[in-house]
Structure formats: structure tokens, C-alpha cells
Design a protein around this motif. Structure first.
Motif, short mmCIF file in Angstrom:
data_model
loop_
_atom_site.label_atom_id
_atom_site.label_comp_id
_atom_site.label_asym_id
_atom_site.label_seq_id
_atom_site.Cartn_x
_atom_site.Cartn_y
_atom_site.Cartn_z
N GLY A 249 0.68 -1.04 -0.07
CA GLY A 249 -0.03 0.06 0.14
C GLY A 249 0.79 1.24 -0.06
N PRO A 250 0.28 2.28 0.56
CA PRO A 250 1.09 3.59 0.48
C PRO A 250 2.28 3.46 1.19
N TYR A 251 3.30 4.36 1.32
CA TYR A 251 4.72 4.23 1.89
C TYR A 251 4.38 4.90 3.24
N ARG A 269 10.92 13.84 0.30
CA ARG A 269 10.76 12.51 0.37
C ARG A 269 9.38 11.86 -0.18
N ILE A 270 8.50 12.85 0.10
CA ILE A 270 7.02 12.67 -0.39
C ILE A 270 6.92 12.81 -1.93
N ARG A 271 7.53 13.72 -2.44
CA ARG A 271 7.92 13.76 -3.91
C ARG A 271 8.42 12.72 -4.52
N ASP A 272 9.37 12.05 -4.06
CA ASP A 272 10.24 10.80 -4.58
C ASP A 272 8.92 9.49 -4.49
N VAL A 273 8.30 9.40 -3.41
CA VAL A 273 7.37 8.28 -3.09
C VAL A 273 6.23 8.42 -4.34
N ASP A 275 6.37 10.09 -7.01
CA ASP A 275 6.71 9.80 -8.35
C ASP A 275 6.98 8.47 -8.76
N ARG A 276 7.19 7.54 -7.76
CA ARG A 276 7.42 6.10 -7.94
C ARG A 276 5.91 5.54 -8.00
N GLY A 277 4.95 6.42 -7.96
CA GLY A 277 3.81 5.73 -8.12
C GLY A 277 2.75 5.38 -6.85
N ARG A 278 3.39 5.64 -5.77
CA ARG A 278 2.65 5.26 -4.57
C ARG A 278 2.18 6.56 -3.72
N ALA A 279 1.27 6.13 -2.84
CA ALA A 279 0.73 7.28 -2.19
C ALA A 279 1.56 7.37 -0.89
N VAL A 280 1.28 8.16 0.18
CA VAL A 280 2.12 7.83 1.48
C VAL A 280 1.12 8.00 2.62
N ALA A 281 1.56 7.28 3.68
CA ALA A 281 0.59 7.14 4.71
C ALA A 281 1.51 7.67 5.94
N GLY A 305 -5.00 8.39 -2.35
CA GLY A 305 -4.74 7.34 -1.49
C GLY A 305 -3.71 7.82 -0.21
N ASP A 306 -3.22 9.16 -0.36
CA ASP A 306 -2.50 9.52 0.64
C ASP A 306 -3.06 9.54 2.02
N ARG A 307 -2.68 9.20 3.01
CA ARG A 307 -3.57 8.94 4.31
C ARG A 307 -2.82 9.51 5.60
N ILE A 308 -3.53 10.09 6.54
CA ILE A 308 -2.94 10.28 7.83
C ILE A 308 -3.14 9.16 8.64
N GLU A 309 -1.90 8.84 9.28
CA GLU A 309 -1.88 7.75 10.24
C GLU A 309 -2.33 8.50 11.63
N HIS A 310 -3.54 8.07 12.47
CA HIS A 310 -3.69 8.62 13.81
C HIS A 310 -4.40 9.77 13.91
N GLY A 311 -4.02 10.84 13.34
CA GLY A 311 -4.60 12.04 13.36
C GLY A 311 -5.11 12.14 14.90
#
Length: 467
Positions: A249-251, A269-273, A275-281, A305-311
Motif C-alpha cells: 500500500g502507501p509508503y 521524500r514525499i515527492r520521490d514516493v 513519483d514512484r507511483g505510490r501514495a504516502v501514509a 490514497g494519501d493518508r494520515i495515520e492516527h490524527g
């Protein structure tokens, strides 16, 4: 020929429904289906629902936690109880004692000197309840050569001597411990199955190849029957895993409350992820980390698919921005039942309404998924659902009454797919995987007092794990 027919179930609130299963999938749903199989389960009017998915937990940490010494509430509440717990611990095959769940209300700030007063003869390491810090006694500090190490998470006294406290250094520490393989996951899988969980998202960051291989092996050989969605796979991992029941899933990116990253570094870091086709968590538990993330995303943009963990703390003024950016929030109201009293004691009263928001996010159109963060939070999803409904701290005080949601709504937050947390819930329909939960009673009755006792059987691909 079908493999299994479940007779007389409640499905989507309708009683008297049969469900036919073949080759791991649902093939028919309706009243009085023909029974052409020797395998038949009489649901006796109990609800049949899709399997639950825990959208954020840590599999290997759960397994390790089960073999560790509890060092915090409810069983350990003061220094004497902590000394007794550590003193009775037998230690592992290498003589190490591993403690978990420590909180400062037990015996203050632990360091090497404090731990030595409790147990100096053996190497002892104790994990803080947040999971962010390890505390090592003198023998453990010497064994991992803490004095000569250069990890940025090593806390040092003014004279340069290590205090024994190490932040955000799990991988570094693991490499210096006596060699051992990742813990077995069969007991974790069995416990999850008892609660009706058929899928999990492992949120452990920066999974090393050995840990990932161990998870995939456990899934393929059936010791871990759940489907697994990985957030900690390396940024260049393919999103389609060769293991059919393991996906990527997202990174996962951790914004540690002990030290936030540089704005430009996080953006790169987020831009690199992306660009690799993955969302971030992105792990966000403070107001500052959330605001930093939102500022960075305004610069680099978001990806589906970008997500915030915990919030854990979401200021009201940011909610509309979360919706506009299309961000998902994967949160854990179970922490309110687990440690709500600590929050009420330790944070400013002005922040109380921002704690583990649910209803305000949902009403604003922000996708919200529920999860446990086990072993750091209560792993039972029915307990988390109850916490989302009543939001009671251990002493009974309600934390954020306006954020309460119904039990039915909370359950749907466990029924969304791994790759669409907070999206459209899964349903019992033809063509869907037969990962299902059979309850002892109709769903409305179960939700009046959510409990894992209501789970009669959990099915993986149509095979009952427990009847």
C-alpha cells in the motif's frame, strides 16, 4: 458443486438468506438456495457480514508483545509493582528481559540508572507505551555498545554518557541484539480470527526484507490466515505483491513527535514516493506534525490514497483542508478507552475536542477508517467500536462527546477494503471473496452492545477458522 452453503443468515438486514460459496468466493446470495454441497452451516438467524479489516496495526510487535513483560497499567501502576514484574520475568533464551507498555505515571522517567536499581544483573530493555522509545539498563547498554554508537536517537547526558534512553531506533537496536528470527505469527493470526478480522494493514515502517519475507511466509503457509496490506515496504516496491494475499500500500513516513523533519527534506521524500507511483501514509500525532504535513502537501501536491495515520490531534480549522486535499484519516478511538485519562491530565483542555476526531471528519466528507494500532492500542475491533460510540476514558469521563458515532457507522469503518480505507464498505455479494464473519445474532442486536463474544465463526475463502 458448491463448497459450502450458509443457510438462514441475516444479510444486509434481511433474514432467511442463504449464501453459496465455491472456490473461495461467494457465488449466490438469496432465500432457499439449492443445497448441492455436503458442507452446510445453519446460521440460525445470525448476521453474516464481510470480514473486518484493521487498517493500522503492527504484526511482529503484537507477537513480541505477547511474549513480553507488561510494565504499565492496568497491572503495573507503581515502582514496586514494576520491580516485581521485572524480577519475576524469566528472560529469553539469551537471558534478556523485554518489557512493554511503560508510562511515566508508574515510576517516573526510566533510564539506565533507574532500571539498574530494579534489575542490574541481567540485560533489560523496556519499551515506552507510545512505541517510540526503548529504555535500557546498564547491562543492556553495554551489550549493544551504546556508549560508542552514533545513532541520532541515543539520548546522552550533558557529559556525553548515554542515559539508556533510545528514540525511534527499533531497527538499529534489533541489529545489535542477540540473533533471533522474527516472532511467529500463528497466535496473532488466531487472535485476530477470533475477533472476526480477515485482513490487516501492517503499518510497521521501513520493513526489512527479512520481516517482510516472514510475513509473506506466514500468510502462504496459513499460520497467518489474514490478508495483509503492507505500508512499510521499500519505496520502490511494486504495489502488486507476488503473494496473492499480501499487497503493498502507501509508503509509511513517521513524523516523530520527538523531532520533526526539515520542511524541504519531507517534501523531497514525499515527492520521490509519489513519483514512484505510490501514495504516502504519514504518522501524525501532534498538531505541529499535521500542520507541517499540510504545508508540505500544498507544495508537492497529493496523490489518491494519501493518508494520515492516527490524527490524534486534528484542529477544527484543518478539517475542510483535509477534505479538499482528498486525504484519508486512519484513526484509533480505542486509545480513549485505553489511556484517555492520561490525555485529560497531560494535554491542554483547549485540545480536548481535537482528540481522535470521528464524527466531525465524517460529516465534513473526510474518509475515515478505524483501526487499533495494536499492540500499542487495544486490538479487539469490537472494543474500538465501543470506544467510538461512547468515547469514555478508563475513569468514565467522556472525551469529545460531539465526536461520538453510532456502532453501525463505526463497524462500517472496519468493513472498507485495504486499498480504500474509509471508502465504500465491502458487502456480502456474488463474486466477492468469501472472507466472512458469522455472528450469533442479528446485527442490530449485536450492535446494542458490541463484543467479540458475538463472533460465531470467521471464514477465510469460505473455510471456517472457528465455529
Amino acid at each position: 458443486m458448491t463448497d459450502l452453503v450458509i443457510r438462514n443468515a441475516e444479510v444486509d438486514g434481511v433474514a432467511g438468506i442463504d449464501v453459496s460459496i465455491s472456490d473461495g468466493r461467494i457465488v449466490a446470495v438469496g432465500p432457499k438456495l439449492p443445497v448441492t454441497s455436503a458442507d452446510l452451516i445453519d446460521a440460525e438467524g445470525g448476521a453474516l457480514i464481510p470480514g473486518l479489516h484493521d487498517h493500522h496495526l503492527h504484526l511482529h510487535a503484537m507477537a513480541a508483545d505477547a511474549a513480553s513483560v507488561p510494565c504499565g497499567p492496568p497491572g503495573v501502576r507503581d515502582g514496586a509493582a514494576l520491580a516485581d514484574a521485572l524480577g519475576r520475568a524469566p528472560g529469553d533464551d539469551n537471558g534478556w528481559v523485554r518489557g512493554v507498555g511503560y508510562i511515566e505515571t508508574v515510576a517516573g522517567d526510566l533510564d539506565a540508572d533507574a532500571l539498574d536499581r530494579l534489575d542490574a544483573a541481567r540485560p533489560v530493555r523496556v519499551q515506552h507505551r507510545s512505541g517510540a522509545m526503548w529504555m535500557l539498563n546498564g547491562a543492556a547498554s553495554a551489550a549493544v555498545r551504546l556508549a560508542e554508537a552514533a545513532h541520532p536517537g541515543i539520548e546522552r547526558a550533558p557529559d556525553g554518557r548515554p542515559t539508556g534512553r533510545v528514540w525511534r531506533a527499533d531497527d538499529w537496536l534489533r541489529d545489535r541484539l542477540p540473533p533471533s528470527g522474527p516472532p511467529r505469527l500463528d497466535a496473532v493470526g488466531a487472535a485476530l480470527a477470533r475477533w472476526g478480522i480477515t485482513g490487516v494493514t501492517d503499518a510497521s515502517p521501513d520493513l526489512d526484507p527479512r520481516s517482510r519475507a516472514a510475513i509473506e511466509t506466514s500468510v502462504s503457509d496459513g499460520r497467518l490466515p489474514q490478508r495483509v496490506h503492507l505500508l512499510g515496504a521499500a519505496p520502490d516496491s511494486d504495489t502488486a505483491s507476488p503473494q496473492g494475499r499480501v499487497t503493498v500500500g502507501p509508503y509509511k513516513i513517521v513524523l516523530a513527535d520527538s523531532g520533526l523533519p526539515d520542511l524541504d527534506d519531507l517534501a523531497d521524500r514525499i515527492r520521490d514516493v509519489h513519483d514512484r507511483g505510490r501514495a504516502v501514509a504519514v504518522h501524525c500525532v501532534t498538531r505541529e506534525s499535521l500542520l507541517l504535513l499540510l504545508a508540505v502537501l500544498d507544495d508537492v501536491g497529493t496523490r489518491a490514497g494519501d493518508r494520515i495515520e492516527h490524527g490524534a490531534l486534528i484542529p477544527r480549522e484543518t478539517i475542510d483542508g483535509l477534505r479538499r486535499r482528498g486525504l484519508i484519516v486512519v484513526t484509533q478511538p480505542g486509545f480513549l478507552a485505553h489511556r484517555g485519562d492520561d490525555y485529560l491530565r497531560d494535554i491542554d483542555e483547549i485540545d480536548y475536542p481535537d482528540l481522535y476526531r470521528c464524527r466531525s471528519l465524517i460529516e465534513a466528507g473526510v474518509p475515515v477508517a478505524l483501526s487499533s494500532d495494536a499492540p500499542y492500542g487495544p486490538p479487539d475491533p469490537w472494543a474500538v467500536i465501543t470506544a467510538a460510540v461512547n468515547r469514555r476514558a478508563p475513569t468514565g469521563e467522556v472525551v469529545g462527546v460531539s465526536e461520538r458515532i453510532t456502532a453501525a457507522d463505526a463497524l462500517t469503518r472496519y468493513l472498507t477494503p485495504a486499498d480504500d480505507p474509509g471508502g465504500r464498505p465491502s458487502t456480502v455479494r456474488p463474486g466477492a471473496p468469501a472472507d466472512l464473519v458469522l455472528l450469533h445474532a442479528p446485527l442490530a442486536d449485536v450492535l446494542t452492545a458490541p463484543s467479540a463474544d458475538a463472533v460465531r465463526a470467521t471464514l477465510f475463502g469460505g473455510t471456517p477458522h472457528r465455529i
